[in-house]
Each structure stands twice: as structure tokens, then as C-alpha cells.
Write a protein that holds these residues in place. Structure first.
Motif, PDB file in Angstrom:
ATOM      1  N   LEU A  51      74.450  64.791  17.891  1.00 34.40           N
ATOM      2  CA  LEU A  51      75.138  64.974  19.163  1.00 34.40           C
ATOM      3  C   LEU A  51      74.272  64.488  20.330  1.00 34.40           C
ATOM      4  N   GLN A  52      72.983  64.799  20.295  1.00 30.92           N
ATOM      5  CA  GLN A  52      72.080  64.410  21.383  1.00 30.92           C
ATOM      6  C   GLN A  52      71.936  62.893  21.500  1.00 30.92           C
ATOM      7  N   LYS A  53      72.057  62.167  20.403  1.00 35.03           N
ATOM      8  CA  LYS A  53      71.954  60.704  20.439  1.00 35.03           C
ATOM      9  C   LYS A  53      73.088  60.080  21.247  1.00 35.03           C
ATOM     10  N   LYS A  54      74.269  60.674  21.219  1.00 33.58           N
ATOM     11  CA  LYS A  54      75.433  60.084  21.868  1.00 33.58           C
ATOM     12  C   LYS A  54      75.751  60.705  23.225  1.00 33.58           C
ATOM     13  N   ALA A  55      75.320  61.946  23.436  1.00 38.47           N
ATOM     14  CA  ALA A  55      75.678  62.667  24.661  1.00 38.47           C
ATOM     15  C   ALA A  55      74.700  62.370  25.787  1.00 38.47           C
ATOM     16  N   TYR A 104      77.963  66.693  27.524  1.00 34.70           N
ATOM     17  CA  TYR A 104      78.597  65.761  28.459  1.00 34.70           C
ATOM     18  C   TYR A 104      78.406  64.351  27.940  1.00 34.70           C
ATOM     19  N   TRP A 105      79.419  63.508  28.150  1.00 33.35           N
ATOM     20  CA  TRP A 105      79.347  62.108  27.787  1.00 33.35           C
ATOM     21  C   TRP A 105      80.194  61.296  28.752  1.00 33.35           C
ATOM     22  N   VAL A 106      79.935  60.011  28.804  1.00 34.75           N
ATOM     23  CA  VAL A 106      80.708  59.104  29.644  1.00 34.75           C
ATOM     24  C   VAL A 106      81.654  58.332  28.741  1.00 34.75           C
ATOM     25  N   ASP A 107      82.962  58.410  29.044  1.00 32.48           N
ATOM     26  CA  ASP A 107      83.946  57.728  28.194  1.00 32.48           C
ATOM     27  C   ASP A 107      84.000  56.228  28.498  1.00 32.48           C
ATOM     28  N   ALA A 161      74.689  73.636   7.659  1.00 29.29           N
ATOM     29  CA  ALA A 161      75.446  73.731   8.905  1.00 29.29           C
ATOM     30  C   ALA A 161      76.613  72.759   8.892  1.00 29.29           C
ATOM     31  N   TYR A 162      77.671  73.136   9.591  1.00 33.21           N
ATOM     32  CA  TYR A 162      78.823  72.252   9.736  1.00 33.21           C
ATOM     33  C   TYR A 162      79.484  72.525  11.081  1.00 33.21           C
ATOM     34  N   TRP A 163      80.274  71.547  11.531  1.00 30.83           N
ATOM     35  CA  TRP A 163      81.003  71.704  12.790  1.00 30.83           C
ATOM     36  C   TRP A 163      82.167  72.643  12.533  1.00 30.83           C
ATOM     37  N   LEU A 189      81.501  62.005  18.436  1.00 24.88           N
ATOM     38  CA  LEU A 189      81.117  61.648  17.074  1.00 24.88           C
ATOM     39  C   LEU A 189      82.329  61.206  16.275  1.00 24.88           C
ATOM     40  N   ALA A 190      83.498  61.759  16.582  1.00 22.83           N
ATOM     41  CA  ALA A 190      84.719  61.417  15.853  1.00 22.83           C
ATOM     42  C   ALA A 190      85.284  60.071  16.285  1.00 22.83           C
TER      43      ALA A 190
END
Length: 153
Positions: free
Chosen positions: A11-15, A39-42, A66-68, A76-77
């Protein structure tokens, strides 16, 4: 199965930013739920926010699984950097650089790791004919696509 830290790193890699929120333990005092806001930029440049939960199961030996919970985070999706095949890269290059490439619509015949043979079908409007060429395509050290016509028919 992944650990909590592995899912968090994905998550941290993309957010743009990730906040750990509430942590709720199960009755057994080992397993827990970790709420996260990120938070992320679309693709339109708009800052978005979403909350997700990671469910962590702690085994007797202390290792985690662990799982979402409920769903995978949106970034990520629906990753815009989804993996593409080498054939897809060649076809995209051909469509964008028609004048530089030998033709349109390459169809993969052999898709090796970083290079391959492709059949390229070209419509020649002056002769009203379709030509078929076999092209060898590879990537140079800089990651640029290179090609050479191997066979024409």
C-alpha cells in the motif's frame, strides 16, 4: 499468505500517504484488525482517500498471516501499472509509431522474456495488398524497442 508488514508495504508503494488508525484485538488477544487510511492521486490528478482494514491472524509460533478484510484497496485493485506482456508493448509501440515501425497489428508468434518474433500484417493502399513480415523485436540496454525484418512474404 502475506504478513501485515508486506501488505502495508504494498500500500505504501502506491499511496501518497498512509496512516495507521485503530487497532482492534480479537477475543483471543492475539489476532487483530488494523484500520488504515491512505491517500492517492487518481488518473485525473484528484487527491482521493480511502479506509481499509487488514485482518491479522497470529499463529502459536508468533508468525502472522494477514489479508485485506472485505476488499482490496482501490489503488492495488485498479493499478495503472498493471503488468503487460512483451507482445502488448510491441503492439502499443507499433500503433503509436506507425511511420517508424514496419506495420500495424503485430501478432505474437514467439514471446520470449525480453525479445521475440512477431508476424506483422501491413496493408499497402497503393497496391491494395496485405503484406506479411516476420520481425525480430528486442529491447536495448536503455529499454527501447528495437526491431529487424527477418522474413517478408
Amino acid at each position: 499468505m502475506a504478513t501485515f508488514q508486506e501488505l502495508l508495504k504494498q500500500l505504501q508503494k502506491k499511496a501518497v500517504r498512509v496512516f495507521l488508525l485503530d487497532k482492534h484485538y480479537e477475543v483471543n488477544k492475539k489476532d487483530y484488525y488494523q484500520a488504515i487510511r491512505y491517500y492517492w492521486v487518481d488518473e485525473n490528478g484528484i487527491l482521493r482517500s480511502e479506509a481499509v482494514i487488514i485482518h491479522v491472524l497470529v499463529k502459536d509460533d508468533g508468525t502472522e498471516e494477514a489479508y485485506w478484510k472485505d476488499r482490496v484497496p482501490t489503488i492495488l485493485a485498479t493499478s495503472t501499472t498493471s503488468p503487460t506482456s512483451f507482445a502488448d508493448e510491441v503492439e502499443e509501440y507499433a500503433k503509436k509509431n506507425v511511420s517508424n515501425f514496419v506495420g500495424l497489428n503485430p501478432i505474437a508468434v514467439n514471446d520470449a522474456k525480453k525479445r521475440g518474433l512477431f508476424e506483422v500484417f501491413i496493408y499497402n493502399p497503393s497496391t491494395d495488398q496485405v503484406e506479411k513480415k516476420t520481425v525480430y523485436v528486442w529491447k536495448n540496454k536503455e529499454g527501447q524497442l528495437m526491431y529487424k525484418v527477418v522474413k517478408q512474404s
